[in-house]
Design an enzyme around this catalytic site. Structure first.
Site, mmCIF file in Angstrom:
data_model
loop_
_atom_site.group_PDB
_atom_site.id
_atom_site.type_symbol
_atom_site.label_atom_id
_atom_site.label_comp_id
_atom_site.label_asym_id
_atom_site.label_seq_id
_atom_site.Cartn_x
_atom_site.Cartn_y
_atom_site.Cartn_z
ATOM 1 N N HIS A 37 -7.196 -1.625 1.047
ATOM 2 C CA HIS A 37 -6.092 -1.851 0.117
ATOM 3 C C HIS A 37 -4.741 -1.908 0.832
ATOM 4 C CE1 HIS A 37 -3.218 -0.177 -3.083
ATOM 5 N NE2 HIS A 37 -3.541 -1.392 -3.477
ATOM 6 N N GLU A 57 -7.169 -6.483 1.220
ATOM 7 C CA GLU A 57 -6.259 -6.991 0.191
ATOM 8 C C GLU A 57 -4.855 -6.963 0.762
ATOM 9 O OE1 GLU A 57 -3.785 -5.644 -3.621
ATOM 10 O OE2 GLU A 57 -4.024 -4.708 -1.662
ATOM 11 N N ASP A 59 -0.707 -8.075 -0.025
ATOM 12 C CA ASP A 59 0.293 -8.442 -1.029
ATOM 13 C C ASP A 59 1.122 -9.620 -0.534
ATOM 14 O OD1 ASP A 59 -0.115 -6.150 -2.913
ATOM 15 O OD2 ASP A 59 0.425 -5.010 -1.126
ATOM 16 N N HIS A 73 4.527 -4.942 -0.338
ATOM 17 C CA HIS A 73 4.285 -4.338 -1.646
ATOM 18 C C HIS A 73 5.560 -3.734 -2.208
ATOM 19 C CE1 HIS A 73 2.871 -1.638 -4.789
ATOM 20 N NE2 HIS A 73 1.697 -2.249 -4.754
#
Length: 305
Positions: A37, A57, A59, A73
């Site tokens: 993440h 993942e 952003d 993020h």
């Protein structure tokens, strides 16, 4: 005599390879994507993969003209994490390409899928198509190397707002216009806003999409969230008329939550601690039912028990 020995060695190697191939095809365990993440700095790619992630993942923020700008993020983010790591988007793509191109010194064979969490909330609805086009141009040049031995990872475009479904068409149209429609074979889709499953299905109909659908469900690790909607998504995935191919749950940092998600039947678990997920997958209750997905596992294919 040496010839006989050589023949025996060759036969042994070939039979072992054939046996491995049969065993892999006979493996009935559900493949699991362990999704690191908020991987927004190039150095974090190795960090998360080395902890056990086979996917990440990242952003993606946009400027006022719908150009993808940073892998960032910002505050607030998950508890226990730094929210402020970032790269210029195109620099990150180049680093990601190195990590996912066989033969590159930085190559990580385990890294097979990347979810781009597209922060389109800063855009007007009528900019979504343009954002998709610009995203495609950037990926084509800096990740796919204009179709010439670029990165091999599968890509999921994760969109937070159902109204931004035109982003998908813009992305596809741009790749087609630039002569590489075949790269859509490597692209999947996700709407990440925890909307009603039926509403998500309608957005895909408007976008003209069938297949390559991942469905996320979740909340920051600072808060608790039940599995009701995950189970609805899984029911859709497993029904004959469903539109979902894979379901993932975020952000999962605890062993108990990991077990609950696996018991529900998810395909992916997004986490700040990939080693925790790996540990659970190795537990006796799970190692015979689940395995870490490899590049040979098609992420757009619904797993059949």
């Amino acid at each position: 005599l040496p010839y006989i020995a050589l023949i025996l060695v060759c036969w042994s190697v070939l039979s072992q390879a054939a046996q491995t191939d049969v065993e892999e095809r006979a493996d009935k365990r559900r493949p699991i994507w362990i999704m690191g993440h908020m991987v927004n700095a190039i150095a974090q790619i190795d960090e998360f993969v080395n902890l056990g992630a086979n996917s990440i993942e990242t952003d993606v923020s946009f400027d006022d003209n719908a150009n993808p700008e940073y892998t960032y993020h910002g505050i607030p983010c998950d508890c226990g994490r730094s929210c402020l790591k970032w790269e210029n988007f195109n620099d990150f793509l180049k680093g990601l390409r190195s990590a996912t191109t066989p033969g590159n010194a930085k190559y990580q064979a385990k890294l097979i899928l990347v979810v781009f969490d597209l922060k389109t909330g800063s855009l007007y609805d009528n900019q979504a198509n343009e954002a998709g086009k610009k995203l495609a141009k950037n990926l084509l040049k800096h990740y796919w190397n204009n179709g010439n031995n670029g990165g091999r990872a599968y890509i999921v475009l994760s969109i937070p707002d159902l109204n931004h479904y035109p982003l998908i068409k813009g992305f596809k149209d741009q790749l087609t216009q630039d002569g590489h429609p075949e790269l859509m074979d490597k692209v999947g889709h996700d709407f990440s806003g925890n909307d009603a499953i039926g509403d998500v299905g309608n957005a895909y109909k408007k976008a003209g999409i069938s297949g390559h659908v991942w469905q996320s469900d979740g909340i920051t690790n600072c808060l608790l969230r039940g599995l009701d909607r995950v189970k609805q998504a899984i029911a859709n995935r497993d029904s004959a008329k469903g539109f979902i191919n894979k379901v993932y749950y975020w952000t999962v940092d605890k062993r108990a939550t990991t077990r609950d998600a696996l018991d529900a039947g998810v395909d992916g678990v997004m986490t700040n601690y990939p080693d925790v997920i790996t540990d659970v997958l190795n537990e006796s209750a799970y190692k015979n039912k689940f395995r870490v997905a490899s590049y040979e596992d098609n992420p757009w294919e619904t797993f059949k028990k």
